[in-house]
Every structure is written in structure tokens, then in C-alpha cells.
Motif scaffolding. Structure first.
Motif, PDB file in Angstrom:
ATOM      1  N   LEU A   1       0.823  -1.203   0.000  1.00 18.49           N
ATOM      2  CA  LEU A   1       0.000   0.000   0.000  1.00 18.49           C
ATOM      3  C   LEU A   1       0.861   1.259   0.000  1.00 18.49           C
TER       4      LEU A   1
ATOM      5  N   SER B   1       2.163   1.784  -3.472  1.00 21.91           N
ATOM      6  CA  SER B   1       1.112   2.268  -4.377  1.00 21.91           C
ATOM      7  C   SER B   1       0.820   3.744  -4.134  1.00 21.91           C
ATOM      8  N   GLY B   2       0.919   4.184  -2.848  1.00 19.69           N
ATOM      9  CA  GLY B   2       0.716   5.590  -2.535  1.00 19.69           C
ATOM     10  C   GLY B   2       1.817   6.465  -3.101  1.00 19.69           C
TER      11      GLY B   2
ATOM     12  N   ALA C   1      -3.184   5.872   0.842  1.00 20.24           N
ATOM     13  CA  ALA C   1      -3.250   4.479   0.376  1.00 20.24           C
ATOM     14  C   ALA C   1      -3.567   3.528   1.528  1.00 20.24           C
TER      15      ALA C   1
END
Length: 354
Positions: free
Chosen positions: A17, A20-21, A42
Motif C-alpha cells: 500500500l 502504491s501511494g 493508500a
């Protein structure tokens, strides 16, 4: 195959996560100087979805969605994901605004998800749902094994197998019809899912009225997971006996067999791929399951496997001696397992290893 701990599993999820952020920040806000903003969003938006998928929250809703056909499943999942993402975005925005990491005209303005974030989240949700649907169709362990080509070449390993089937399924079909019998079996197999997942097993296949569950040997015998799984399934059915009686006219009676040993695991097929298990261990487990009816016992375990497990005090062990199984050149020792009544004192019977 080394078992990944729950803590390690969650760590991998959080790291994914965070990455992805950061990627979103690079794509959408290349001038942003604070690399914590994207990851914060995220995590706040992703963790509620992960918790929902892992049935840590809203279990009944997740179960109802899982039972839907593909298109309603897709729409319902998207709706649930968007609600969870919006809530997570609002919480993250409020926190970041109070910390002075983002700027907005008002708190309400900051908590409203922008269109580009909504579309990005929508696209990510579609990808997640597709992957999860494929994973559910193949099975979690099978999906992971195929993804990394673990069994592209045949592998020798040791596994525990649980064969569990419905007693009296033929009579039920004759009385109620094949369609009703299939609905009955579907409900029973759905009951297996959560205990198997909780005890880190994998449902390998459904054969008629039977399900085949498997564990790598070390994982299956740890904390007597394979045994606890069986009795959790039986307890789940007993706890909802009135519901079963109301919906299907009877309470399911299951027969189960446990055995473990060396097998060969391989990915087979061309257009349709499958991970299959070959060897005497699989066949022997099936033979033990047929012994349940002959011996009048609901749960049987081989001496070989029982000797490797520290059985819980809540389980009664009854040694049934050696038996000649069809297709085997030698006798096999088996024992019956049953749940101990509350007033009974623990008695540990010696189970000879073969």
C-alpha cells in the motif's frame, strides 16, 4: 515451503500500500514534497478493503456478496469498496489537514474525494476484484503456486489430507431431487470455507459429495490444525442445527478421514491448468474415509498421522487397531476421533506409529 506468519503477511500488505501511494504521488502530484501523503491515503483507503476481504470486518455482508453470481458480485463488491475507500479517504484527509500536511478551504472540502482519485480507486478496485475472483475460483494456495510456477516441474513433498463427505447424500437426492441435493451440498461446502481458511488449509477439490482439504505436513500438524479444522466444521453445523433442519429438512452428518505422508505434486493441463497430487497417501486417505461407514465412526485418523500430532484435550482418541484396506499390500492402523463431553476427563491413549 516455509509458512508466512500473520505479522509478515500484514507487513507485506502495508508495504504494498505504501508503494502504491508513492506511485500515485509520482503520477498525479510530481511536485509534492511530502512523500507521506500518498502512502497515508493508500493505507487509510486500502486497509478497510483488505480487512473486508479477509473477513475481519462485516463478515455477514462479505459472505452474502461471495454467494452472488459474477455480475452482481462485481457490482456489489465495487459498491462496498467505494464506500470503504470514501470513508478511508475522509479519515486520512481530516488527519492530514489537522497535521498541516495538506491544504483545503474547509474540513468538509478536504474530506470529499476528488474525481481523479475516485476513478483511480475504481480502476484499482476492478483489478483487485478480478484477481480475487480468479484466486477464489482456483483456491488461494493454488493461485499463488501457479503464479510463481512452484509446481511447473513435479515436486516431492509431504502433506496432510482430509477427505470429508456427506453421509446419506444419495438417499437425500432420491427423496428431494438432484437440484435440491445440489443446493444442499453447496450450503455444506460453504460451511467448510471459514474453518479451512482459519486453520490455514486449502480446499483442493470437490468430488461428488466430498471435499478434499490439504496442508503441507508441517503446517497441518502444527497446533493440530488439521484435527481442529474437522471439529470446527462439525461444531459449526451443530450450532446451526435448527437452521439446517428448517432449510433442508435435516442436519448434515459428515464423515471425515485424516492421513499424511509423501506425495508428488505437479501442475498439469494445457487449456485448463490444475495442481494435482499423486501417490499412495491420497489413495489411502480415500480408503480410510470408506472405513468410516464400515466401522460406524464419523472421524478417523491414521496411526501414522496421529503419532505426529499433539492432540487437544478436547478430543477423545479411540484406537481401532489394524485394518486391511483395499488396494494396499499391508495393514493400516487407524483411530477414531470424537469431541469430548465437558464432564469427561482427558485421557491420552498411545497411538503406535507405523
Amino acid at each position: 515451503m516455509r509458512e508466512i506468519s500473520p505479522a509478515q503477511n500484514w507487513l507485506f500488505i502495508v508495504l504494498g500500500l505504501v508503494l502504491s501511494g508513492i506511485l500515485y504521488d509520482v503520477m498525479m502530484s510530481p511536485g509534492r514534497l511530502l512523500p507521506v501523503v500518498g502512502p497515508a491515503y493508500a493505507i487509510a483507503m486500502g486497509m478497510p478493503i483488505i480487512a473486508f476481504e479477509r473477513r475481519a470486518t462485516f463478515r455477514k455482508l462479505r459472505r452474502k456478496i461471495d454467494e452472488l453470481p459474477s455480475l452482481p458480485y462485481l457490482l456489489a463488491s465495487l459498491l462496498a469498496y467505494q464506500v470503504l475507500m470514501s470513508a478511508g479517504y475522509a479519515v486520512a484527509s481530516a488527519g492530514l489537514l489537522l497535521l498541516g500536511m495538506i491544504k483545503a478551504g474547509s474540513l468538509v472540502e478536504a474530506m470529499v474525494m476528488p474525481v481523479e482519485v475516485l476513478l483511480y480507486g475504481f480502476a484499482v478496485c476492478l483489478l483487485i476484484i478480478f484477481i480475487l475472483r480468479v484466486r477464489d475460483l482456483l483456491g488461494r494456495d493454488v493461485f499463488t503456486s501457479m503464479l510463481i510456477s512452484r509446481y511447473r516441474q513435479p515436486v516431492t513433498e509431504e502433506r496432510v489430507f482430509l477427505f470429508i463427505d456427506l453421509a446419506g447424500s444419495t438417499a437425500y437426492a432420491e427423496k428431494h431431487g438432484d437440484l435440491r441435493a445440489q443446493q444442499y451440498l453447496k450450503a455444506i461446502f460453504s460451511t467448510f470455507a471459514e474453518p479451512v481458511r482459519r486453520h490455514k488449509g486449502a480446499i483442493n477439490d470437490y468430488v461428488g459429495d466430498a471435499a478434499i482439504v490439504t496442508w503441507p505436513l508441517a503446517r497441518g500438524i502444527k497446533d493440530a490444525r488439521c484435527v481442529r479444522c474437522v471439529f470446527d466444521i462439525l461444531s459449526e453445523i451443530d450450532a446451526h442445527a435448527r437452521t439446517w433442519k428448517h432449510r433442508f429438512g435435516e442436519v448434515p452428518r459428515l464423515r471425515a478421514a485424516l492421513h499424511g505422508g509423501p506425495i508428488v505434486t505437479a501442475e498439469i493441463g494445457v487449456d485448463h491448468h490444475k495442481i494435482a497430487f499423486f501417490g499412495d497417501t491420497v489413495n489411502t486417505t480415500a480408503r480410510i474415509e470408506t472405513l468410516c461407514k464400515t466401522l460406524g465412526r464419523d472421524v478417523l485418523i491414521s496411526h501414522k498421522l496421529a503419532a505426529q500430532i499433539g492432540l487437544p484435550d478436547a478430543i477423545v482418541v479411540e484406537d481401532l487397531g489394524q485394518h486391511d484396506l483395499k488396494g494396499r499390500g499391508h495393514m493400516l492402523g487407524v483411530a477414531a476421533l470424537s469431541a469430548r463431553k465437558t464432564a469427561e476427563r482427558p485421557i491420552h491413549l498411545p497411538i503406535p506409529a507405523e
